[in-house]
Each structure stands twice: as C-alpha cells, then as structure tokens.
Scaffold this motif. Structure first.
Motif: not given
Length: 287
Positions: A38-43, A57-60, A100-103
């Motif tokens: 999942g995409e949880v757009f938060n830092n 899973g989550l986008m890191n 784990s992503f950069l873009e």
C-alpha cells in the motif's frame, strides 16, 4: 472486467491506502490471495508502520524522504538517514516486505533535484540494497528529470528504451548483486541492514551474515569528491587477509592481518564490497 484468477500476478499495489478503511484493506488482500503493498504518503514512521497490521507491505515513504535528503546535495543529511533506518526497523513489524523506492509518479524525480550522476548512483544503490523490495519507477533508469506532476510522468518511449544508459546499467548490476546475495545467503532478505559507520558525507551499511555480507559504502561527496576511509573488521565482519571485491567497479582489495580494509572513494561513486570467493560462477567481476 477481469479477476485475478484470469491473470498471473504476484502482488498488488493499492493506491492512496490511507484513504481506505483499515478493515477493508485486510479484506481486499485476503480476497486477492496474494501479497499487497500500500501507498501511505507520509514521512512519519509511526503513522506508516501503523498500517502494517492491515496490509502486508507498504511503500517505505519515511526512507524515501531520508534517502532524498541525504543524497540530493553534497550537504545532505547523512545522520538523518542513519536515524531513519533505525527508526523504521524498531517501528515497523517487518521491513523486509516494504517497498524501497526513490522515484514515483507523485514526487519530483531525483534528477530534478540534482544533475550530479554520482549522487544519483548513490541514492539508487542505497535504495536497491536496503531492506525490502526495490521498486524502480519507469524512466528512473533513463535519468529522466521531470519535477512536479505531470512533468514527472514522461513517456518512456522518448528514451528509445536505451539499455546502454548509465543508470540502466547501474540498476542492472545492482539487481545482479542483490540476486547473488540472495542465492548465497538464505537469510539475506530477512537480515536487517544496519549502519556500521557514518561521517558527515558517508554511510557504510552491512546486510547479510558472515562470509556472505554485503557492505555498501554510500556518500554524498558528488562527482568531484574523493575520500579515504578504513573499514574495521569489527564493523564489516571481514576476515584477515581476505580478498574483497567492489562489485560495482570490479576492483579487488585484500584486508590486512586484522581484517581491516583501507578503501578510497573516487569521483563520489558508491562501492559495494563482497567476498571474492563468493562471486565464482556468478558472472560478476570474474574476467
């Protein structure tokens, strides 16, 4: 319309996960019968990791912000990256199944922040060898530089699908290194990578058990930067008089009688050190 029984996929990415009820997330993944990320757009690590009980899973995103901050300039915050790694490990239930992503399509591409190729190589190498599942956004391998949406959603066909591009080859080699590490160490994927040494411009990471550990040396010195450092055996786990190879540059080294190793960073590029004995038959740095 089609169902997952009609196609072959090994995972689902669920967009805008924070906008979906947590119980529904669990039901969606259960019904799909496959891994979901999942995409949880938060830092915020607590906020993001809080969703791991509802979806595997989550986008890191917290690590994304840390990597970007550390490598997007020669004054980047390496200490914040070190702290961020340790925070995610202590907060999330399992970092090995994070993305784990950069873009991605929602954020400015890394080259829109800096044109320095050495910094891009370090950021990508860190992303690829971090805990979790590496996620490459199309065009990242072509060094696309779109900033905010929609400029960061360039058509890939404009690149000619260039497999000779610098970052295409860089990512391909990193992928081969990761594949080798997985083959040689059954516990590699679940081994939590950790920082063994840092300074203002450099972070050294270890991932993997003894004899098959991957030692990554990442820096934000930039293309004109050079540095020398001594990697202690107590940090790397390397044995005395051991042949070690930088798998990115195919440069060979030998540790001293204590297992310590002197290395030189040249032109600001990252280094990935691995046992020379373990690369036999891998096709990596054998010629």
């Amino acid at each position: 319309m089609f169902t997952l029984t009609q196609i072959t996929v090994d995972g689902l990415r669920i967009d805008s996960t924070a906008e979906v009820d947590k119980a529904s997330l669990k039901a969606i993944e259960s019904a799909a019968g496959i891994y979901a990320i999942g995409e949880v757009f938060n830092n915020n690590a607590d906020y993001v990791c809080g969703y791991q009980g509802s979806i595997s899973g989550l986008m890191n995103y917290p690590l994304y912000y840390n990597i970007t901050s550390a490598f997007s300039s020669t004054s980047g915050d390496i200490k914040q990256l070190e702290n961020g790694i340790n925070t995610m490990k202590s907060t999330c239930a399992d970092t090995s199944i994070l993305g784990s992503f950069l873009e991605n399509h929602d954020n400015p591409r890394f080259p829109s922040l800096t044109a320095d190729m050495a910094l891009a190589k370090n950021a990508i190498a860190f992303q690829m060898l971090a805990d979790g599942i590496p996620v490459i956004y199309q065009g990242q391998e072509q060094h696309f530089s779109g900033s905010s949406t929609p400029k960061n959603r360039e058509a890939l066909c404009t690149s000619g699908y260039n497999t000779a591009a610098t970052l295409y080859k860089h990512i391909a080699k990193l992928n081969a290194i990761r594949k080798l590490a997985i083959e040689k160490d059954q516990g590699y994927l679940t081994y939590n990578a950790y920082p063994v040494w840092t300074d203002e411009h450099t972070i050294v990471m270890r991932k993997g058990g003894n004899d098959t550990q991957v030692i990554g040396i990442f820096n934000n010195l930039g293309s004109s930067g050079n540095a020398n450092l001594t990697l202690l055996a107590t940090s790397s786990g390397f044995d005395a008089d051991m042949e070690v190879v930088d798998l990115l540059a195919c440069e060979k080294f030998t540790t001293d009688e204590k297992g310590d190793l002197n290395v030189s960073v040249k032109g600001g590029v990252p280094m990935v050190l691995y046992s020379g004995l373990q690369i036999e038959g891998s096709g990596l740095c054998e010629s």
